[in-house]
Design a protein around this motif. Structure first.
Motif, PDB file in Angstrom:
ATOM      1  N   THR A  86      24.069  13.848  15.454  1.00  0.00           N
ATOM      2  CA  THR A  86      23.785  15.145  14.840  1.00  0.00           C
ATOM      3  C   THR A  86      25.069  15.849  14.417  1.00  0.00           C
ATOM      4  N   LYS A  87      26.062  15.819  15.284  1.00  0.00           N
ATOM      5  CA  LYS A  87      27.353  16.441  14.980  1.00  0.00           C
ATOM      6  C   LYS A  87      27.994  15.791  13.757  1.00  0.00           C
ATOM      7  N   ALA A  88      27.906  14.472  13.657  1.00  0.00           N
ATOM      8  CA  ALA A  88      28.485  13.753  12.522  1.00  0.00           C
ATOM      9  C   ALA A  88      27.767  14.104  11.221  1.00  0.00           C
ATOM     10  N   LEU A  89      26.439  14.221  11.279  1.00  0.00           N
ATOM     11  CA  LEU A  89      25.675  14.566  10.088  1.00  0.00           C
ATOM     12  C   LEU A  89      25.994  15.980   9.612  1.00  0.00           C
ATOM     13  N   LEU A  90      26.138  16.893  10.556  1.00  0.00           N
ATOM     14  CA  LEU A  90      26.511  18.270  10.211  1.00  0.00           C
ATOM     15  C   LEU A  90      27.885  18.305   9.555  1.00  0.00           C
ATOM     16  N   LYS A  91      28.809  17.549  10.107  1.00  0.00           N
ATOM     17  CA  LYS A  91      30.167  17.500   9.571  1.00  0.00           C
ATOM     18  C   LYS A  91      30.187  16.887   8.173  1.00  0.00           C
ATOM     19  N   ALA A  92      29.242  15.987   7.897  1.00  0.00           N
ATOM     20  CA  ALA A  92      29.177  15.335   6.589  1.00  0.00           C
ATOM     21  C   ALA A  92      28.527  16.219   5.530  1.00  0.00           C
ATOM     22  N   GLY A  93      28.064  17.403   5.934  1.00  0.00           N
ATOM     23  CA  GLY A  93      27.523  18.349   4.970  1.00  0.00           C
ATOM     24  C   GLY A  93      26.034  18.599   5.046  1.00  0.00           C
ATOM     25  N   VAL A  94      25.329  17.963   5.969  1.00  0.00           N
ATOM     26  CA  VAL A  94      23.894  18.217   6.119  1.00  0.00           C
ATOM     27  C   VAL A  94      23.691  19.547   6.822  1.00  0.00           C
ATOM     28  N   ASP A  95      22.831  20.386   6.288  1.00  0.00           N
ATOM     29  CA  ASP A  95      22.563  21.688   6.883  1.00  0.00           C
ATOM     30  C   ASP A  95      21.744  21.520   8.163  1.00  0.00           C
ATOM     31  N   ALA A  96      21.984  22.393   9.133  1.00  0.00           N
ATOM     32  CA  ALA A  96      21.278  22.311  10.417  1.00  0.00           C
ATOM     33  C   ALA A  96      19.762  22.399  10.242  1.00  0.00           C
ATOM     34  N   LYS A  97      19.306  23.190   9.278  1.00  0.00           N
ATOM     35  CA  LYS A  97      17.854  23.340   9.069  1.00  0.00           C
ATOM     36  C   LYS A  97      17.232  22.087   8.456  1.00  0.00           C
ATOM     37  N   ASP A  98      18.083  21.189   7.972  1.00  0.00           N
ATOM     38  CA  ASP A  98      17.592  19.958   7.358  1.00  0.00           C
ATOM     39  C   ASP A  98      17.657  18.760   8.299  1.00  0.00           C
ATOM     40  N   LEU A  99      17.816  19.022   9.587  1.00  0.00           N
ATOM     41  CA  LEU A  99      17.798  17.973  10.606  1.00  0.00           C
ATOM     42  C   LEU A  99      16.601  18.182  11.516  1.00  0.00           C
ATOM     43  N   ARG A 100      15.904  17.103  11.823  1.00  0.00           N
ATOM     44  CA  ARG A 100      14.792  17.222  12.771  1.00  0.00           C
ATOM     45  C   ARG A 100      14.628  15.930  13.546  1.00  0.00           C
ATOM     46  N   THR A 101      14.195  16.075  14.789  1.00  0.00           N
ATOM     47  CA  THR A 101      13.913  14.916  15.640  1.00  0.00           C
ATOM     48  C   THR A 101      12.542  14.362  15.267  1.00  0.00           C
ATOM     49  N   ASN A 102      12.471  13.079  14.927  1.00  0.00           N
ATOM     50  CA  ASN A 102      11.183  12.498  14.555  1.00  0.00           C
ATOM     51  C   ASN A 102      10.749  11.367  15.491  1.00  0.00           C
ATOM     52  N   GLU A 103      11.528  11.156  16.561  1.00  0.00           N
ATOM     53  CA  GLU A 103      11.127  10.164  17.573  1.00  0.00           C
ATOM     54  C   GLU A 103      11.852  10.478  18.874  1.00  0.00           C
ATOM     55  N   LEU A 104      11.171  10.290  19.974  1.00  0.00           N
ATOM     56  CA  LEU A 104      11.786  10.390  21.296  1.00  0.00           C
ATOM     57  C   LEU A 104      10.994   9.469  22.216  1.00  0.00           C
ATOM     58  N   SER A 105      11.617   8.366  22.636  1.00  0.00           N
ATOM     59  CA  SER A 105      10.875   7.382  23.425  1.00  0.00           C
ATOM     60  C   SER A 105      11.729   6.820  24.546  1.00  0.00           C
ATOM     61  N   LEU A 106      11.037   6.408  25.605  1.00  0.00           N
ATOM     62  CA  LEU A 106      11.670   5.789  26.759  1.00  0.00           C
ATOM     63  C   LEU A 106      10.658   4.842  27.388  1.00  0.00           C
ATOM     64  N   GLY A 107      11.067   3.613  27.641  1.00  0.00           N
ATOM     65  CA  GLY A 107      10.127   2.678  28.229  1.00  0.00           C
ATOM     66  C   GLY A 107      10.808   1.442  28.780  1.00  0.00           C
ATOM     67  N   PRO A 108      10.126   0.716  29.649  1.00  0.00           N
ATOM     68  CA  PRO A 108      10.699  -0.489  30.260  1.00  0.00           C
ATOM     69  C   PRO A 108      10.671  -1.673  29.311  1.00  0.00           C
TER      70      PRO A 108
END
Length: 239
Positions: A86-108
């Protein structure tokens, strides 16, 4: 700035007040039909407009994935990698409002079920890049975060599709009038006022998606073109 190019096509139906009978004419892809009707003289035309524009928005589907011996460690490391991404994308010029989490998973994960060999954690991030010219820079910034990063593909779209559709309507309507004028002249009549207008067969621009393999192999991202088309049925009176 949206650059436009267009193509047009049409079909026409003519109803002319005459004195009995009906005639049909074959004109290739366009069909003209003359129907005898003493009480009403009209020409009905179907005009079609198609406009193309290069997309000006890219959606980058990226994220991170880690495998660790314990679930807690996998989750913690995935969150840390996602924060760095996320920090790298922001530094590359992507606005914070244009970032969103679209997956969060954890499993064996298993060597041989039910024996657990480790745990996989993943967090997906979608980045909306509103300057397509910076696409390469944004992708390179994401990849540079580390081996945890995954590129899952990109899609391109036109930000103001309504403007493109309005322009396509103008093309379709002008084409319809041109056809109507031609048929009025061919029938020896004067083109009158518009009686009815019906919009039909609207095809809006659709996002063009590319897979992760294409993203990884191409040195430069090419958004291509997106096309919107619309047809309009217009009935004119004939004088």
């Amino acid at each position: 700035m949206i650059k436009l190019s267009h193509t047009v096509a049409a079909a026409a139906f003519v109803t002319v007040g005459m004195f009995g009978g009906a005639a049909f004419a074959d004109s290739g892809s366009d069909v003209a039909r003359v129907v005898v009707n003493e009480s009403r003289s009209q020409v009905t035309v179907v005009g079609e407009g198609s406009l193309s524009s290069p997309p000006d928005v890219m959606r980058l589907n990226t994220g991170v994935e880690v495998r660790r011996a314990s679930a807690s460690q996998a989750f913690a490391d995935a969150r840390d990698a996602a924060a760095r991404l996320t920090k790298a994308l922001l530094k590359a010029g992507v606005d914070a409002k244009d970032l969103r989490t679209n997956e969060l998973s954890l499993g064996p994960e298993y060597d041989t079920y039910p024996k657990v060999s480790g745990y996989r954690a993943a967090q997906g991030v979608e980045a909306v890049v509103r300057n397509v010219e910076s696409a390469d820079r944004v992708i390179e910034a994401a990849v540079a975060v580390g081996e945890e990063v995954r590129l899952n593909g990109v899609s391109f779209e036109v930000s103001d599709s309504r403007k493109l559709l309005r322009a396509a309507r103008e093309v379709a309507f002008k084409d319809a009038r041109s056809r109507a004028e031609q048929y009025a002249k061919l029938s020896g009549r004067e083109l009158g006022q518009v009686v009815t207008i019906t919009e039909e067969n609207v095809t809006p621009p659709r996002p063009v998606a590319y897979g992760a393999g294409l993203v990884a192999e191409k040195a430069s991202i090419s958004p291509g073109q997106q096309t919107v088309s619309v047809s309009v049925r217009v009935v004119y009176g004939l004088g």
